[in-house]
Design an enzyme around this catalytic site. Sequence first.
Site, short mmCIF file in Angstrom:
data_model
loop_
_atom_site.label_atom_id
_atom_site.label_comp_id
_atom_site.label_asym_id
_atom_site.label_seq_id
_atom_site.Cartn_x
_atom_site.Cartn_y
_atom_site.Cartn_z
N SER A 1 4.00 -14.22 0.53
CA SER A 1 5.24 -13.75 -0.09
C SER A 1 6.44 -14.39 0.59
O SER A 1 6.66 -14.21 1.79
CB SER A 1 5.35 -12.23 0.01
OG SER A 1 6.65 -11.83 -0.35
N HIS B 1 3.86 -15.91 -3.85
CA HIS B 1 4.34 -14.63 -4.36
C HIS B 1 5.87 -14.57 -4.22
O HIS B 1 6.42 -14.77 -3.14
CB HIS B 1 3.68 -13.51 -3.56
CG HIS B 1 3.95 -12.12 -4.06
ND1 HIS B 1 3.26 -11.56 -5.12
CD2 HIS B 1 4.83 -11.18 -3.64
CE1 HIS B 1 3.70 -10.32 -5.31
NE2 HIS B 1 4.66 -10.06 -4.43
N ASP C 1 9.11 -12.24 -4.83
CA ASP C 1 9.56 -10.86 -5.05
C ASP C 1 10.97 -10.85 -5.61
O ASP C 1 11.94 -11.20 -4.92
CB ASP C 1 9.53 -10.09 -3.72
CG ASP C 1 8.12 -9.78 -3.27
OD1 ASP C 1 7.38 -9.17 -4.05
OD2 ASP C 1 7.76 -10.16 -2.13
N MET D 1 13.92 -8.59 -6.80
CA MET D 1 14.42 -7.21 -6.64
C MET D 1 15.86 -7.15 -7.10
O MET D 1 16.66 -8.04 -6.82
CB MET D 1 14.35 -6.79 -5.17
CG MET D 1 12.97 -6.91 -4.55
SD MET D 1 12.96 -6.19 -2.91
CE MET D 1 11.34 -6.72 -2.31
N HIS E 1 6.76 -11.17 -8.93
CA HIS E 1 6.62 -9.71 -8.88
C HIS E 1 7.99 -9.11 -9.14
O HIS E 1 8.85 -9.12 -8.27
CB HIS E 1 6.07 -9.33 -7.49
CG HIS E 1 5.96 -7.86 -7.25
ND1 HIS E 1 5.78 -7.34 -5.98
CD2 HIS E 1 6.00 -6.80 -8.09
CE1 HIS E 1 5.71 -6.02 -6.06
NE2 HIS E 1 5.86 -5.66 -7.32
N MET F 1 10.43 -6.41 -9.40
CA MET F 1 10.80 -5.04 -9.03
C MET F 1 12.19 -4.80 -9.59
O MET F 1 13.19 -4.75 -8.85
CB MET F 1 10.73 -4.87 -7.51
CG MET F 1 9.30 -4.79 -6.99
SD MET F 1 9.16 -5.16 -5.24
CE MET F 1 9.10 -6.95 -5.32
N MET G 1 0.27 -1.51 -5.28
CA MET G 1 1.18 -1.53 -4.12
C MET G 1 0.56 -0.71 -2.98
O MET G 1 0.14 0.43 -3.18
CB MET G 1 2.54 -0.94 -4.48
CG MET G 1 3.39 -1.79 -5.42
SD MET G 1 3.71 -3.48 -4.88
CE MET G 1 4.54 -3.23 -3.30
N GLY H 1 9.98 -2.71 -2.05
CA GLY H 1 11.39 -2.87 -1.68
C GLY H 1 11.61 -3.70 -0.43
O GLY H 1 12.61 -4.40 -0.34
N PHE H 2 10.70 -3.61 0.53
CA PHE H 2 10.94 -4.30 1.80
C PHE H 2 9.64 -4.85 2.36
O PHE H 2 8.57 -4.25 2.18
CB PHE H 2 11.56 -3.34 2.82
CG PHE H 2 12.90 -2.82 2.37
CD1 PHE H 2 14.06 -3.56 2.60
CD2 PHE H 2 13.00 -1.63 1.69
CE1 PHE H 2 15.29 -3.10 2.15
CE2 PHE H 2 14.24 -1.15 1.24
CZ PHE H 2 15.39 -1.90 1.47
N GLY H 3 9.74 -5.97 3.07
CA GLY H 3 8.61 -6.51 3.81
C GLY H 3 8.45 -5.77 5.13
O GLY H 3 9.31 -4.97 5.52
N GLY H 4 7.33 -6.02 5.77
CA GLY H 4 7.14 -5.51 7.12
C GLY H 4 6.84 -4.03 7.24
O GLY H 4 6.95 -3.46 8.32
N ASP I 1 -0.55 -5.51 -2.27
CA ASP I 1 0.73 -6.03 -1.78
C ASP I 1 1.38 -4.99 -0.88
O ASP I 1 1.69 -3.89 -1.32
CB ASP I 1 1.62 -6.34 -2.99
CG ASP I 1 2.97 -6.94 -2.60
OD1 ASP I 1 3.18 -7.25 -1.41
OD2 ASP I 1 3.82 -7.10 -3.52
N GLY I 2 1.59 -5.39 0.38
CA GLY I 2 2.30 -4.52 1.31
C GLY I 2 1.48 -4.22 2.56
O GLY I 2 0.41 -3.62 2.47
N GLY I 3 1.96 -4.70 3.69
CA GLY I 3 1.31 -4.38 4.95
C GLY I 3 -0.02 -5.09 5.17
O GLY I 3 -0.82 -4.67 6.01
N GLY J 1 3.37 -11.17 3.36
CA GLY J 1 4.68 -11.73 3.67
C GLY J 1 4.84 -11.97 5.15
O GLY J 1 4.71 -13.10 5.65
N SER J 2 5.11 -10.91 5.88
CA SER J 2 5.39 -11.06 7.31
C SER J 2 4.19 -11.60 8.09
O SER J 2 4.37 -12.36 9.05
CB SER J 2 5.88 -9.73 7.91
OG SER J 2 5.04 -8.66 7.53
C1 DX5 Z 1 7.44 -5.44 -0.96
C2 DX5 Z 1 7.06 -6.73 -1.62
C3 DX5 Z 1 6.01 -7.48 -0.88
C4 DX5 Z 1 6.44 -7.93 0.51
C5 DX5 Z 1 5.28 -7.69 1.39
O1 DX5 Z 1 8.07 -4.61 -1.86
O2 DX5 Z 1 6.55 -6.51 -2.92
O3 DX5 Z 1 5.54 -8.60 -1.62
O4 DX5 Z 1 6.80 -9.28 0.60
O5 DX5 Z 1 5.64 -7.91 2.70
P1 DX5 Z 1 4.65 -7.61 3.91
O6 DX5 Z 1 3.44 -8.43 3.70
O7 DX5 Z 1 5.45 -8.00 5.11
O8 DX5 Z 1 4.35 -6.12 3.86
ZN ZN Z 2 5.55 -8.23 -3.91
#
Ligand code: DX5
Ligand code: ZN
Length: 217
Positions: A5, A31, A33, A35, A64, A66, A135, A140-143, A173-175, A195-196
Amino acid sequence: MIAPSILSADFAHLADEAAAVSGGGGADWLHVDVMDNHFVPNLTLGLPVVKSLRAATDLPLDCHLMIDDPDRWAVGFAEAGAYNVTVHAEAVADPVSMALDLRAAGAKAGLSLKPGTDLDDWVEVLRDYDTLLIMTVEPGFGGQSFMPEMMDKVRRARTMVQTGHLTVVVQVDGGINADTIAIAAEAGADCFVAGSAVYDAQDPLAAVRALRRTVER
Ligand code: DX5
Ligand code: ZN
């Protein structure tokens, strides 16, 4: 499939960041995102950036969305050359037309479920979709931290694919990181957004390869 991502990448160098995960054993999808600061509190990028990215990388773009009112905006991303366009179940007004319109515009159609959204309510609609994005954090946020309690949803989706009731790619997707990807793979996911875990690594391509090895194991 592994889908890094770019939310965690350097937005001033997106072409380089796409190249940084390309190559043998590297990203399958990139990917992206999108938003809108309404459907989620965060604001990222939109159609002009996706158009530029399309010209800057050969990786299939996995958009994706959002955003509120995807019925109005999603097809534009397909027309811009996205490989897969995912809309949120909680935001789409006419999910069946949405899937048809995305496919008619040449993209795969994806449907995403927030953690609180029940899979059972969307099974009929998902027959028209190519991708199911489950999800594993609140969007909404990475990490953020992976929600293992979502694995029940992943397992049920996998069963529906195995029994022929659905033909979707099951994406999480996420974590997702070196530890949690094994949990999601075991539950039956077959596409992993990270992502992270990829872009915070010293070597993003090596991070993607390591994630893939864990999934295969
Ligand atoms: C969060 C995004 C994800 C995000 C994941 O709302 O949809 O795609 O980039 O980030 P990580 O992998 O850091 O959780
Ligand atoms: Zn995403």
